[in-house]
Design an enzyme around this catalytic site. Structure first.
Site, PDB file in Angstrom:
ATOM      1  N   GLU B  58       0.813  -1.223   0.000  1.00  0.00           N
ATOM      2  CA  GLU B  58       0.000   0.000   0.000  1.00  0.00           C
ATOM      3  C   GLU B  58       0.841   1.264   0.000  1.00  0.00           C
ATOM      4  O   GLU B  58       0.534   2.230  -0.701  1.00  0.00           O
ATOM      5  CB  GLU B  58      -0.962   0.010   1.197  1.00  0.00           C
ATOM      6  CG  GLU B  58      -2.153  -0.920   1.061  1.00  0.00           C
ATOM      7  CD  GLU B  58      -1.847  -2.373   1.361  1.00  0.00           C
ATOM      8  OE1 GLU B  58      -0.720  -2.662   1.817  1.00  0.00           O
ATOM      9  OE2 GLU B  58      -2.719  -3.231   1.154  1.00  0.00           O
ATOM     10  N   HIS B 127     -10.599  -4.453  10.323  1.00  0.00           N
ATOM     11  CA  HIS B 127     -11.234  -4.191   9.025  1.00  0.00           C
ATOM     12  C   HIS B 127     -12.436  -3.264   9.145  1.00  0.00           C
ATOM     13  O   HIS B 127     -13.243  -3.193   8.223  1.00  0.00           O
ATOM     14  CB  HIS B 127     -11.691  -5.496   8.365  1.00  0.00           C
ATOM     15  CG  HIS B 127     -10.567  -6.346   7.857  1.00  0.00           C
ATOM     16  ND1 HIS B 127      -9.804  -7.130   8.679  1.00  0.00           N
ATOM     17  CD2 HIS B 127     -10.066  -6.522   6.609  1.00  0.00           C
ATOM     18  CE1 HIS B 127      -8.891  -7.766   7.957  1.00  0.00           C
ATOM     19  NE2 HIS B 127      -9.026  -7.417   6.702  1.00  0.00           N
TER      20      HIS B 127
END
Ligand SMILES: Cc1ncc(C[n+]2csc(CCOP(=O)(O)OP(=O)(O)O)c2C)c(N)n1
Ligand SMILES: [Mg+2]
Lengths: 339, 330
Positions: B58, B127
């Site tokens: 990322e 998450h």
């Protein structure tokens, strides 16, 4: 790669231009050192004194339309790529005429006109920016390349490894150039690094890895980077080039720290291999450039740096309200009434 | 008109953006296989040179996108889960947000980052983040939080056209919300709030996934004879504070529903602006309905009650108009 043979593509004029740029870096940073000491320059300044050969040897392998990113020690990089000295110096003096209008300063010089996409004070952080520039070249199908400078300390940042992997799988035209000056502030590279040579890490990313042992030889650096550039332009993808060099100054100007981290005789050893003195010898002995020409070149650069300093000192500081400009392209930030 | 879900509306916007401008490329994890449903048929249509599957890096690809934007592309970077943005925090904060400014305006960075806030689905703390307040604290970013398919599509179109970096927080609780959308391409302007419902008794500002809950709360209150003005800011930076202030000056009361954590959240910021600039209009305390400052637990039994619900929002509205005794609404 310690072969010092002159690359075929370089004419004597190129060699003189390389010497000119090395002297520019040298005298520019010597001026910064003086004015930092006098307190005329704010903040911190990290100098490239001693590293001129790797800076110029690498930059000179690029075309004007190629891209480049640097780090905190990056006065030399835009100079190496041909950026005029006045606006660079004015930036370091915090003036409106500075290349970043006084918003970036010593650690964040950028001159987009010569492909210098800016420098990052956060170690390693600009590496994916350079990688992204190479991605643009790939997607648009141009033959531009991107040169990414980082230090032996920066070599241990995770984002470099993510970036090298991305560049490898996508065959991006980028040259990762590790300026190994053997220390990250006071930490020896040998104690902080898992491999003998940082270029050994290229193996993990299936790219060519080259260590230039004599990074004080501008032609050796140039040859290694030129090969990597050619490889990248031909679609071969990224390379990792490590250059062994040395910084003459402390990590940054005015930085005081207790304790000794560099052996006494080290400085003298590296001074005896000074890149500018050595290249002057090469120019006169191997290329018949006479002393007068070389003296004149030095005098010209000295005048140029003096001029840059004068420009910087004579320039205006920005108005406080200018702090609110340049954040967004679409709007100027208005301070809240109570801010 | 075509009925679209929030997700397919995002896909439609990406499709239009790719068709309209060749410099637009999409990159992220598992894009080519269209895992998340916002890039249907993209590889066939646009080729692999414009549709990129990234490794799980990322920080690397967030920064690579920024470098690409600085040199001529207009990337859309899909971070998938907003929780993974933290991996790339250095790039967002130190490069994406600062480069234009630090370099005195030389850098133009037309990039869009998309991140989905995947909460309320028993995915536990790794998450379920709704991290837009952290990014609101970083000058230089433009931050969007669409709450409807219409806005998700139109705001994304505006974002791609913008020359500055934009971060879009998409709300996964809305992924399958449906709406009839125009067949023709359209933009929703950045920085303009949407007055979802008009009313004179109390102003309710609702953000992202809280908007549909707020609508339900407004309906309940309407039955009780209380007219709520519901405002969806849509853009968190720059915030349309004028729209909120104008409403509060009329109603004298403010409730904010915000699915992010409470401390230094979007609701806190809106409260501060109203307290500073419309204090004289306020007839009672501002009330925030937020997710409390607790991590998100796995068990549905634990997670369910943590986010703003129609009931919690309605209760805060009643308190605000004095229909019940005072109390807090955290
Ligand atoms: C992410 C980050 N960590 C730490 C620092 C503090 N710092 C600035 S320069 C530096 C050393 C960098 O060493 P190197 O990459 O070898 O470059 P050099 O200074 O030797 O040219 C450190 C630790 C920083 N600026 N950024
Ligand atoms: Mg070093």
């Amino acid at each position: 790669m310690t072969d010092v043979a002159q690359p075929l593509r370089l004419e004597v004029d190129d060699l003189l231009e390389m010497q000119r740029r090395m002297i520019r870096v040298r005298l520019f940073d010597e001026a910064v050192k003086r004015f930092a000491k006098r307190g005329e320059i704010a903040g911190s300044a990290h100098l490239s004194l001693g590293q001129e050969a790797e800076v110029v040897g690498a930059c000179y392998a690029l075309r004007d339309d190629d891209w480049m990113t640097g780090n905190h020690r990056s006065h030399g990089h835009p100079i190496g790529k041909g950026s005029p000295l006045g606006p660079l110096m004015a930036e370091i003096f915090g003036k409106r005429t500075g290349v970043c209008k006084g918003k970036g300063g010593s650690m964040h010089l950028a001159d987009f006109r010569v492909g210098s996409l800016g420098e990052s004070g956060v170690v390693g952080s600009a590496v994916p920016i350079a990688t992204g520039a190479a991605f643009t070249a790939k997607v648009l199908g141009t033959d531009q390349v991107s040169l990414c400078f980082f230090g032996d300390g920066g070599a241990n940042q995770g984002v470099l490894h993510e970036s090298m992997n991305l560049a490898s799988i996508w065959k991006l035209p980028v040259i990762y150039l590790c300026e190994n000056n053997h220390y990250a502030v006071t930490t020896p590279a040998s104690e902080a690094t898992s491999v003998a040579n940082i270029a050994d890490r290229a193996v993990a990313y299936s790219m060519p890895g080259v260590t230039v042992e004599d990074g004080q030889d501008v032609l050796a650096v140039h040859r290694a980077v030129d090969d990597a550039v050619e490889h990248a332009r031909a679609g071969g993808g990224p390379s990792l080039v490590e250059v062994k060099t040395y910084r003459y100054s402390e990590h940054s100007e005015g930085l005081r720290h207790a304790g000794v981290y560099r052996p006494d005789d080290e400085h003298a050893y590296w001074l005896s291999r000074d890149p500018i003195v050595r290249f002057r010898g090469v120019l006169s002995q191997e290329h018949d450039v006479d002393g007068e020409t070389l003296d004149a070149l030095e005098a010209e650069v000295k005048a140029e740096v003096d001029e840059a300093v004068k420009f910087a000192r004579d320039s205006e500081f920005p108005e406080p309200a200018e702090a609110y400009e340049d954040l967004y392209s679409t709007r100027v930030v208005t301070p809240a009434p109570t801010a | 008109m075509t009925t679209m879900t929030y997700l397919s509306a995002i896909g439609q916007a990406q499709l239009e953006a790719m068709e309209e401008d060749e410099r637009v490329v999409v990159l992220g994890e598992d894009i080519r296989s269209n895992l998340y449903g916002t890039a249907p048929g993209f590889v066939e249509k646009f080729g692999r040179e414009r549709v990129w599957d990234t490794p799980i890096s990322e920080e690397g690809f967030a920064g690579l996108g920024a470098g690409a934007a600085m040199t001529g592309l207009r990337p859309i970077v899909d971070l998938t889960y907003a929780s993974f943005m933290y991996m790339a925090m250095d790039q967002f904060v130190n490069q994406v947000a600062k480069n234009r400014y630090m370099f005195g305006g030389q850098a133009t960075i037309p990039i869009v980052y998309r991140a989905s806030m995947f909460y309320g689905s028993s995915m536990a703390a790794h998450h379920s983040d709704r991290p837009y307040p952290m990014f609101m604290n970083v000058p230089g970013l433009t931050i969007l939080a669409p709450a409807t398919p219409y806005d998700a599509r139109g705001l994304l179109k505006s974002a791609v056209r913008m020359d500055d970096p934009v971060v879009i927080f998409e709300d996964a609780t809305l992924w399958f919300a449906k709406q009839d959308l125009p067949d023709e391409p359209y933009d929703v302007p950045i920085g303009v709030a949407n007055v979802v419902r008009e009313g004179d008794d109390v102003t309710l500002v609702a953000i992202s996934g809280s908007v549909p809950h707020a609508v339900k709360a407004c309906e309940q209150l309407a039955e009780e004879g209380i007219a709520v003005e519901l405002i969806d800011p849509r853009t968190l930076v720059p915030m349309d504070t004028e729209a909120i202030l104008a409403s509060v000056r009329r109603t004298g009361r403010l409730v904010i529903a915000d699915p992010a954590h409470r401390t230094c959240g979007a609701a806190a910021e809106i409260s501060a602006v109203v307290a500073e600039e419309a204090f004289d209009a306020l007839r009672g305390p501002i009330r925030r309905v937020t997710t409390p400052d607790i991590q998100i637990p796995y068990s549905p039994a634990l997670e369910k009650g943590l986010y703003p619900t129609p009931e919690r929002i309605a209760a805060a509205l009643r308190q605000s108009v004095g229909a019940v005794g005072a109390g807090t609404s955290a």
